[in-house]
Write an enzyme that holds these catalytic residues in place. Structure first.
Site, PDB file in Angstrom:
ATOM      1  N   ASP A 173       0.814  -1.220   0.000  1.00  0.00           N
ATOM      2  CA  ASP A 173       0.000   0.000   0.000  1.00  0.00           C
ATOM      3  C   ASP A 173       0.843   1.264   0.000  1.00  0.00           C
ATOM      4  O   ASP A 173       2.065   1.219   0.140  1.00  0.00           O
ATOM      5  CB  ASP A 173      -0.953  -0.012   1.208  1.00  0.00           C
ATOM      6  CG  ASP A 173      -0.259  -0.389   2.518  1.00  0.00           C
ATOM      7  OD1 ASP A 173       0.975  -0.426   2.561  1.00  0.00           O
ATOM      8  OD2 ASP A 173      -0.977  -0.645   3.513  1.00  0.00           O
TER       9      ASP A 173
ATOM     10  N   ASN B 282      -7.590  -2.313  14.332  1.00  0.00           N
ATOM     11  CA  ASN B 282      -8.981  -2.628  13.983  1.00  0.00           C
ATOM     12  C   ASN B 282      -9.078  -3.844  13.060  1.00  0.00           C
ATOM     13  O   ASN B 282     -10.136  -4.127  12.515  1.00  0.00           O
ATOM     14  CB  ASN B 282      -9.660  -1.416  13.326  1.00  0.00           C
ATOM     15  CG  ASN B 282      -8.989  -0.994  12.027  1.00  0.00           C
ATOM     16  OD1 ASN B 282      -8.001  -1.607  11.588  1.00  0.00           O
ATOM     17  ND2 ASN B 282      -9.509   0.044  11.386  1.00  0.00           N
TER      18      ASN B 282
ATOM     19  N   GLU C 130      -9.624  -1.601   5.335  1.00  0.00           N
ATOM     20  CA  GLU C 130     -10.310  -1.299   6.590  1.00  0.00           C
ATOM     21  C   GLU C 130     -11.537  -2.207   6.756  1.00  0.00           C
ATOM     22  O   GLU C 130     -12.012  -2.796   5.774  1.00  0.00           O
ATOM     23  CB  GLU C 130     -10.754   0.172   6.576  1.00  0.00           C
ATOM     24  CG  GLU C 130      -9.618   1.183   6.484  1.00  0.00           C
ATOM     25  CD  GLU C 130      -8.866   1.406   7.818  1.00  0.00           C
ATOM     26  OE1 GLU C 130      -8.781   0.467   8.620  1.00  0.00           O
ATOM     27  OE2 GLU C 130      -8.382   2.530   8.026  1.00  0.00           O
TER      28      GLU C 130
HETATM   29  C1  GLP Z   1      -0.421   0.547   8.544  1.00  0.00           C
HETATM   30  C2  GLP Z   1      -0.131  -0.306   7.325  1.00  0.00           C
HETATM   31  C3  GLP Z   1      -0.325  -1.766   7.614  1.00  0.00           C
HETATM   32  C4  GLP Z   1       0.358  -2.133   8.909  1.00  0.00           C
HETATM   33  C5  GLP Z   1      -0.236  -1.348  10.032  1.00  0.00           C
HETATM   34  C6  GLP Z   1       0.351  -1.677  11.379  1.00  0.00           C
HETATM   35  O1  GLP Z   1      -1.732   0.899   8.677  1.00  0.00           O
HETATM   36  N1  GLP Z   1      -0.915   0.049   6.199  1.00  0.00           N
HETATM   37  O2  GLP Z   1       0.171  -2.523   6.539  1.00  0.00           O
HETATM   38  O3  GLP Z   1       0.207  -3.503   9.142  1.00  0.00           O
HETATM   39  O4  GLP Z   1       0.004   0.018   9.762  1.00  0.00           O
HETATM   40  O5  GLP Z   1       1.488  -0.925  11.621  1.00  0.00           O
HETATM   41  P1  GLP Z   1       2.479  -1.143  12.815  1.00  0.00           P
HETATM   42  O6  GLP Z   1       3.303  -2.339  12.435  1.00  0.00           O
HETATM   43  O7  GLP Z   1       3.302   0.105  12.851  1.00  0.00           O
HETATM   44  O8  GLP Z   1       1.680  -1.374  14.022  1.00  0.00           O
END
Ligand code: GLP
Length: 249
Positions: free
Chosen positions: A66, A134, A141
């Site tokens: 993404d 979430n 989402e």
């Molecule tokens: C973002 C990314 C996800 C990731 C999530 C969790 O929203 N788009 O791909 O898994 O964050 O991030 P973190 O590993 O910093 O908790």
């Protein structure tokens, strides 16, 4: 069943080795990559292991999950920047081997369709995933259709709040992103979900207790024929022991 490791560093080492083994067995492997702090120990370990093994990465191709819409690749919170900073610049990987959705495309719909077509043609061998509090994977989402391909998504308040910690000023934080869709993710040959930290214990419990449904995007991974769910002790706090397979250091 969750594979439970003592800490994120040991998960990093395990997942790094999994990627190294994959590339040794198939030098032209296609890797699906993720961003987020969860991936930092994974990439740190992988970089070390690649160097130790003098592993040739010239045959691999990578596709990221993404990107925020509207951030230039040079913005220090863009996922282009994250990948460059935490992985690509440390390894011998040419820019043409790596792919991320373009968050600055003039036609986002066309960008999504093109990215999904590329994914279909490339057929990802191993897809790394983190999770949002979430239950989102990539930026899918809650409520995202399970048959979705790469698409634009409006970020929820929850995600904006979680990720705003990375931005100096919350107003700089994008409200939309482009993400591989759920169907894109499911078409990878193997999926590896990594969840670490006490702040993720609740989402691990939600995932464990949830049926496969679109309100809990990560629940779809329960249907994947080759999936690994890897968590640390802190994230395992709210699930029963019977759901955990502890892996010794
Ligand atoms: C973002 C990314 C996800 C990731 C999530 C969790 O929203 N788009 O791909 O898994 O964050 O991030 P973190 O590993 O910093 O908790």
């Amino acid at each position: 069943m969750f594979l439970v490791f003592p800490d994120p560093e040991q998960i990093g080492s395990y997942v790094g080795q999994l990627l190294v083994k994959q590339i040794k067995e198939k030098p032209n492997s296609v890797l699906g990559l993720a961003t987020g702090s969860t991936m930092l120990p994974v990439y740190a370990a992988f970089i070390k292991q690649v160097k130790q093994a003098s592993l040739d990465l010239s045959g691999i191709t990578t596709y990221n999950l993404d990107e925020y819409i509207g951030l230039a690749p040079e913005h220090d919170q863009s996922y282009h920047f994250f990948m460059q900073d935490n992985l690509f610049k440390h390894l011998n990987i040419k820019p043409e081997q790596t792919h991320l959705p373009n968050g600055q495309a003039s036609d986002m719909d066309a960008e999504g369709k093109t990215y999904s077509r590329q994914l279909q043609a490339a057929h990802i061998d191993v897809q790394l995933l983190g999770i949002g509090t979430n239950g989102h994977i990539g930026f899918n989402e809650p409520g995202t259709p399970f048959d979705s391909i790469t698409h634009v998504i409006e970020l929820t308040e929850n995600t904006r709040k979680d990720n705003s910690r990375f931005f100096d000023d919350v107003s700089e934080m994008p409200t939309t992103a482009i993400t591989m869709g759920m169907a894109d993710i499911m078409s990878a040959k193997q999926v590896v979900l990594v969840i670490t930290g006490e702040h993720k214990a609740q989402v691990v419990a939600d995932l464990f207790n949830s049926s496969v449904n679109e309100q809990m995007p990560a629940s779809l991974l329960k249907k994947h024929p080759n999936s690994l769910m890897i968590i640390d002790e802190a994230a395992a706090k709210l699930i029963p022991a019977s759901a955990c397979q502890h892996v010794a250091a």
